[in-house]
Structure formats: C-alpha cells, structure tokens
Design a protein around this motif. Structure first.
Motif, PDB file in Angstrom:
ATOM      1  N   SER A 290       8.320 -40.333  21.033  1.00 14.57           N
ATOM      2  CA  SER A 290       9.604 -40.931  20.661  1.00 14.57           C
ATOM      3  C   SER A 290       9.426 -42.438  20.551  1.00 14.57           C
ATOM      4  O   SER A 290       8.507 -43.021  21.134  1.00 14.57           O
ATOM      5  CB  SER A 290      10.664 -40.609  21.712  1.00 14.57           C
ATOM      6  OG  SER A 290      10.432 -41.374  22.862  1.00 14.57           O
TER       7      SER A 290
ATOM      8  N   GLU B 108      11.403 -44.549  21.802  1.00 11.37           N
ATOM      9  CA  GLU B 108      11.731 -45.110  23.119  1.00 11.37           C
ATOM     10  C   GLU B 108      10.512 -45.169  24.035  1.00 11.37           C
ATOM     11  O   GLU B 108      10.403 -46.064  24.873  1.00 11.37           O
ATOM     12  CB  GLU B 108      12.842 -44.297  23.787  1.00 11.37           C
ATOM     13  CG  GLU B 108      14.213 -44.753  23.329  1.00 11.37           C
ATOM     14  CD  GLU B 108      15.333 -43.904  23.881  1.00 11.37           C
ATOM     15  OE1 GLU B 108      15.058 -43.005  24.686  1.00 11.37           O
ATOM     16  OE2 GLU B 108      16.476 -44.144  23.476  1.00 11.37           O
TER      17      GLU B 108
ATOM     18  N   PHE C  26      15.822 -48.602  15.798  1.00 11.95           N
ATOM     19  CA  PHE C  26      17.111 -48.291  15.153  1.00 11.95           C
ATOM     20  C   PHE C  26      17.333 -46.789  15.033  1.00 11.95           C
ATOM     21  O   PHE C  26      16.423 -46.048  14.702  1.00 11.95           O
ATOM     22  CB  PHE C  26      17.159 -48.906  13.747  1.00 11.95           C
ATOM     23  CG  PHE C  26      18.558 -49.066  13.238  1.00 11.95           C
ATOM     24  CD1 PHE C  26      19.323 -50.168  13.585  1.00 11.95           C
ATOM     25  CD2 PHE C  26      19.149 -48.089  12.446  1.00 11.95           C
ATOM     26  CE1 PHE C  26      20.625 -50.305  13.144  1.00 11.95           C
ATOM     27  CE2 PHE C  26      20.449 -48.218  12.004  1.00 11.95           C
ATOM     28  CZ  PHE C  26      21.188 -49.334  12.355  1.00 11.95           C
TER      29      PHE C  26
ATOM     30  N   GLY D 208      21.980 -46.318   7.456  1.00 11.74           N
ATOM     31  CA  GLY D 208      21.498 -46.368   8.840  1.00 11.74           C
ATOM     32  C   GLY D 208      20.253 -45.511   9.020  1.00 11.74           C
ATOM     33  O   GLY D 208      19.277 -45.925   9.660  1.00 11.74           O
ATOM     34  N   ASP D 209      20.286 -44.325   8.442  1.00  8.63           N
ATOM     35  CA  ASP D 209      19.119 -43.440   8.550  1.00  8.63           C
ATOM     36  C   ASP D 209      17.914 -44.008   7.812  1.00  8.63           C
ATOM     37  O   ASP D 209      16.769 -43.867   8.271  1.00  8.63           O
ATOM     38  CB  ASP D 209      19.472 -42.047   8.020  1.00  8.63           C
ATOM     39  CG  ASP D 209      20.259 -41.232   9.039  1.00  8.63           C
ATOM     40  OD1 ASP D 209      20.229 -41.581  10.229  1.00  8.63           O
ATOM     41  OD2 ASP D 209      20.891 -40.243   8.646  1.00  8.63           O
TER      42      ASP D 209
ATOM     43  N   MET E 213      14.342 -44.658   9.469  1.00  8.24           N
ATOM     44  CA  MET E 213      13.060 -44.192   8.925  1.00  8.24           C
ATOM     45  C   MET E 213      12.075 -45.358   8.785  1.00  8.24           C
ATOM     46  O   MET E 213      10.881 -45.211   9.062  1.00  8.24           O
ATOM     47  CB  MET E 213      13.283 -43.495   7.583  1.00  8.24           C
ATOM     48  CG  MET E 213      13.920 -42.132   7.749  1.00  8.24           C
ATOM     49  SD  MET E 213      13.970 -41.200   6.214  1.00  8.24           S
ATOM     50  CE  MET E 213      15.618 -41.503   5.650  1.00  8.24           C
TER      51      MET E 213
ATOM     52  N   THR F 117      10.447 -46.101  11.998  1.00  4.80           N
ATOM     53  CA  THR F 117       9.308 -45.243  12.371  1.00  4.80           C
ATOM     54  C   THR F 117       8.025 -45.716  11.690  1.00  4.80           C
ATOM     55  O   THR F 117       6.938 -45.545  12.230  1.00  4.80           O
ATOM     56  CB  THR F 117       9.556 -43.759  12.008  1.00  4.80           C
ATOM     57  OG1 THR F 117       9.503 -43.607  10.585  1.00  4.80           O
ATOM     58  CG2 THR F 117      10.883 -43.249  12.528  1.00  4.80           C
TER      59      THR F 117
ATOM     60  N   GLY G 249      11.723 -38.143   5.559  1.00  2.00           N
ATOM     61  CA  GLY G 249      12.048 -38.828   4.308  1.00  2.00           C
ATOM     62  C   GLY G 249      13.500 -38.614   3.899  1.00  2.00           C
ATOM     63  O   GLY G 249      13.936 -39.135   2.873  1.00  2.00           O
TER      64      GLY G 249
ATOM     65  N   TYR H 206      19.933 -37.732   7.856  1.00  4.41           N
ATOM     66  CA  TYR H 206      20.529 -36.617   8.615  1.00  4.41           C
ATOM     67  C   TYR H 206      19.488 -35.727   9.277  1.00  4.41           C
ATOM     68  O   TYR H 206      19.807 -34.629   9.712  1.00  4.41           O
ATOM     69  CB  TYR H 206      21.481 -35.778   7.743  1.00  4.41           C
ATOM     70  CG  TYR H 206      22.661 -36.570   7.250  1.00  4.41           C
ATOM     71  CD1 TYR H 206      23.742 -36.847   8.092  1.00  4.41           C
ATOM     72  CD2 TYR H 206      22.686 -37.096   5.959  1.00  4.41           C
ATOM     73  CE1 TYR H 206      24.815 -37.598   7.646  1.00  4.41           C
ATOM     74  CE2 TYR H 206      23.755 -37.849   5.506  1.00  4.41           C
ATOM     75  CZ  TYR H 206      24.823 -38.096   6.352  1.00  4.41           C
ATOM     76  OH  TYR H 206      25.882 -38.844   5.923  1.00  4.41           O
ATOM     77  N   PHE H 207      18.246 -36.178   9.322  1.00  2.37           N
ATOM     78  CA  PHE H 207      17.236 -35.441  10.074  1.00  2.37           C
ATOM     79  C   PHE H 207      16.711 -36.333  11.196  1.00  2.37           C
ATOM     80  O   PHE H 207      17.034 -37.519  11.246  1.00  2.37           O
ATOM     81  CB  PHE H 207      16.085 -34.998   9.160  1.00  2.37           C
ATOM     82  CG  PHE H 207      16.440 -33.841   8.278  1.00  2.37           C
ATOM     83  CD1 PHE H 207      16.241 -32.535   8.711  1.00  2.37           C
ATOM     84  CD2 PHE H 207      16.988 -34.046   7.022  1.00  2.37           C
ATOM     85  CE1 PHE H 207      16.590 -31.464   7.899  1.00  2.37           C
ATOM     86  CE2 PHE H 207      17.331 -32.973   6.207  1.00  2.37           C
ATOM     87  CZ  PHE H 207      17.134 -31.683   6.646  1.00  2.37           C
ATOM     88  N   THR H 208      15.913 -35.753  12.052  1.00  2.00           N
ATOM     89  CA  THR H 208      15.331 -36.526  13.152  1.00  2.00           C
ATOM     90  C   THR H 208      13.811 -36.470  13.047  1.00  2.00           C
ATOM     91  O   THR H 208      13.258 -35.667  12.279  1.00  2.00           O
ATOM     92  CB  THR H 208      15.696 -35.895  14.510  1.00  2.00           C
ATOM     93  OG1 THR H 208      15.117 -34.581  14.525  1.00  2.00           O
ATOM     94  CG2 THR H 208      17.194 -35.819  14.716  1.00  2.00           C
ATOM     95  N   THR H 209      13.182 -37.277  13.852  1.00  4.43           N
ATOM     96  CA  THR H 209      11.721 -37.226  13.844  1.00  4.43           C
ATOM     97  C   THR H 209      11.214 -35.981  14.585  1.00  4.43           C
ATOM     98  O   THR H 209      10.066 -35.602  14.403  1.00  4.43           O
ATOM     99  CB  THR H 209      11.115 -38.507  14.445  1.00  4.43           C
ATOM    100  OG1 THR H 209      11.729 -38.778  15.687  1.00  4.43           O
ATOM    101  CG2 THR H 209      11.315 -39.685  13.509  1.00  4.43           C
TER     102      THR H 209
HETATM  103  N1  UDP Z   1      15.547 -40.518  10.597  1.00  2.90           N
HETATM  104  C1  UDP Z   1      16.019 -39.927   9.435  1.00  2.90           C
HETATM  105  N2  UDP Z   1      15.350 -38.844   8.914  1.00  2.90           N
HETATM  106  C2  UDP Z   1      14.262 -38.307   9.509  1.00  2.90           C
HETATM  107  C3  UDP Z   1      13.793 -38.895  10.711  1.00  2.90           C
HETATM  108  C4  UDP Z   1      14.447 -39.999  11.225  1.00  2.90           C
HETATM  109  O1  UDP Z   1      17.004 -40.371   8.865  1.00  2.90           O
HETATM  110  O2  UDP Z   1      13.699 -37.335   8.980  1.00  2.90           O
HETATM  111  C5  UDP Z   1      16.203 -41.743  11.112  1.00  2.90           C
HETATM  112  C6  UDP Z   1      17.445 -41.447  11.930  1.00  2.90           C
HETATM  113  O3  UDP Z   1      18.389 -42.455  11.658  1.00  2.90           O
HETATM  114  C7  UDP Z   1      16.941 -41.572  13.350  1.00  2.90           C
HETATM  115  C8  UDP Z   1      15.916 -42.671  13.231  1.00  2.90           C
HETATM  116  O4  UDP Z   1      15.324 -42.443  11.964  1.00  2.90           O
HETATM  117  O5  UDP Z   1      17.966 -41.915  14.238  1.00  2.90           O
HETATM  118  C9  UDP Z   1      14.862 -42.706  14.298  1.00  2.90           C
HETATM  119  O6  UDP Z   1      14.326 -41.414  14.507  1.00  2.90           O
HETATM  120  P1  UDP Z   1      14.593 -40.601  15.878  1.00  2.90           P
HETATM  121  O7  UDP Z   1      15.967 -40.888  16.376  1.00  2.90           O
HETATM  122  O8  UDP Z   1      14.223 -39.181  15.637  1.00  2.90           O
HETATM  123  O9  UDP Z   1      13.526 -41.293  16.808  1.00  2.90           O
HETATM  124  P2  UDP Z   1      13.177 -41.015  18.357  1.00  2.90           P
HETATM  125  O10 UDP Z   1      14.411 -40.478  19.032  1.00  2.90           O
HETATM  126  O11 UDP Z   1      12.075 -40.013  18.394  1.00  2.90           O
HETATM  127  O12 UDP Z   1      12.740 -42.347  18.848  1.00  2.90           O
END
Ligand code: UDP
Length: 234
Positions: free
Chosen positions: A10, A12, A54, A69-70, A74, A77, A132, A135-138
């Motif tokens: 993550s 964090e 972010f 924001g998303d 991205m 990351t 990419g 509305y998705f997460t890592t």
């Molecule tokens: N994000 C996104 N699409 C994805 C992966 C990530 O839009 O496929 C954006 C989303 O805004 C997310 C941010 O990137 O809040 C950071 O990723 P994530 O919160 O998954 O990070 P982690 O919690 O692992 O630090």
C-alpha cells in the motif's frame, strides 16, 4: 514453494512513521526484503498503492470531481513506483516500471508479454497506475495483474500480521486466522480487500496471503511456506 509472486504494497506502507509521502529508510528496508526473495530464484512483481499521496475518494469528498481525483491517485502510484524502483536499483536489483496509464518518458506501458519476459529474466516488475481506470483500487490492480502474469499468489504486505475476527488495532481480544476460505471471509464480513478485488481473486482461484511486511524476514518466511500471516484460499 512459489515460482512467481505478486507483492501488493500500500502507499501508506511507504510513509513509515510519517504522515505523508515517502520514507526513504522504509523503502530501503523493503528493497532489502525483496532481494532476499529474489535470491531464492523467485520472480517478483509488485503493485504499489498511492494512498500516502492521494486518494480519489478523499478528494471527491471535498468537492473534487471523482474521476480527476482518481487520476491523481493513479499518478501517485507512478510516483511511488519510481521511488521503489530507485530503492531496488540501489540494491543492484534490475527493475522495470510499467504503467497502466501512458507516461512513456517515465515508465514503460503495461504490456503483459513484456512484463512476463522481464520476470523470466529476473527483473522485478513494478506495476504503476493501478488498473488505469477510475473507480478501482490498487488491490484490484494487484489481483488483475497477478492473474494476467500467472502469479502463484498475492502477498498483501500490511502493518498487521494477518486477518482477525475483529480489528486488532481496536480490540485487544481479536483473534487471528491462520487459514480462511474466501467464502468465510465474505460470510463473516471481514475486510481483506475491496469486494471487486476480492471476488476477482476468488473467481480465479488465486490465493491471498496477508502478512506484516514491516517485520524483517517476514517476506522470505512467507515465500518459504512458513506459517506467517493469514492465507485466504478456496
Ligand atoms: N486508483 C484508481 N484506479 C485504480 C487504482 C487506483 O483510480 O485502478 C486511484 C484511486 O483514487 C485510489 C488511488 O489511486 O484512491 C490510490 O490507490 P489506493 O487507494 O488503492 O492505494 P493504497 O490504499 O494501496 O495506498
């Protein structure tokens, strides 16, 4: 035990004790841990989060457009991916950063076959840019990439040492599971990953191991099959 792993870190986790951003000492520690696994001949791919810089949802809650924001999340990351690449190279580990969003001067585009070839050659492949898509997460990116590159397992490195029946940071009586099925995680309403990521893993029979990445030696123990953390399987 494993031929190819996908490690999910993550954003964090990269903060160390800071409130924001990247702690270079923490990165260096992670790079050393990753080296011990490579030395065993195991291929390592990494998906990195962006939450230390972010998160799209947080921005959207303050009136920002969610998609913008998303996009910012991205990009965060990718920033983390570059930092991790630097730390790995500092340990003489060959790496490639592949991004799901085109940013060609900075990172290769994600190309599955290329990623697999890099892995076969012993390079660590870092996947930045999440999936990419907004509305998705890592976590979803981690599961998706793991399936695509035919990884044996997802190792979710966190700051807790596994999955508990209640939140161990709030409840002193929380008990840890060594093994748990996907169905039981859903039935008990436990939080391992977001639902999209979790069901994608379940449907593709891809086991997840949640473990404490901050304890030195743990990553190597996990890949050696020691009973560390919690394994989620069918
Ligand atoms: N994000 C996104 N699409 C994805 C992966 C990530 O839009 O496929 C954006 C989303 O805004 C997310 C941010 O990137 O809040 C950071 O990723 P994530 O919160 O998954 O990070 P982690 O919690 O692992 O630090």
């Amino acid at each position: 035990m494993y031929k190819r792993i996908l490690l999910k870190l993550s954003g964090e986790a990269l903060m160390g004790d800071r409130q924001y951003g990247i702690d270079p000492d923490r990165l260096a520690d992670y790079a050393k841990e990753i080296k011990t696994v490579l030395d065993q001949g195991i291929e390592v791919a990494i998906v990195i989060g962006g939450g230390n810089i972010f998160r799209g949802v947080a921005g959207a809650s303050k009136g920002m457009d969610r998609v913008q924001g998303d996009h910012m999340g991205m990009l965060a990351t990718v920033i983390n991916g570059l930092a991790l690449q630097g730390a790995l190279e500092d340990q003489d580990i060959p790496t490639r950063l592949q991004s799901a969003i085109k940013i060609n001067e900075v990172a290769e585009p994600f190309i599955r076959r290329k990623a697999m070839r890099h892995l076969e050659k012993g390079r660590v492949v870092i996947f930045g840019g999440g999936t990419g898509n907004p509305y998705f997460t890592t976590d979803s990116a981690a599961v998706l990439r793991a399936i695509e590159i035919e990884a044996d397992v997802i190792l979710k490195g966190t700051r807790v040492d596994g999955i508990y029946n209640t939140d161990p940071e709030k409840d002193a009586k929380a008990t840890k599971f060594d093994y748990i099925t996907f169905d039981d995680v859903l039935r008990k309403g436990l939080k391992v990953m977001d639902t999209t990521a979790f069901t994608l893993s379940q449907e593709n029979k891809l086991p997840i191991i949640v473990f404490d990445m901050n304890k030195p030696g743990n990553l190597l123990k996990v890949v050696s099959g020691e009973k560390i953390g919690t394994t989620v399987n069918l």
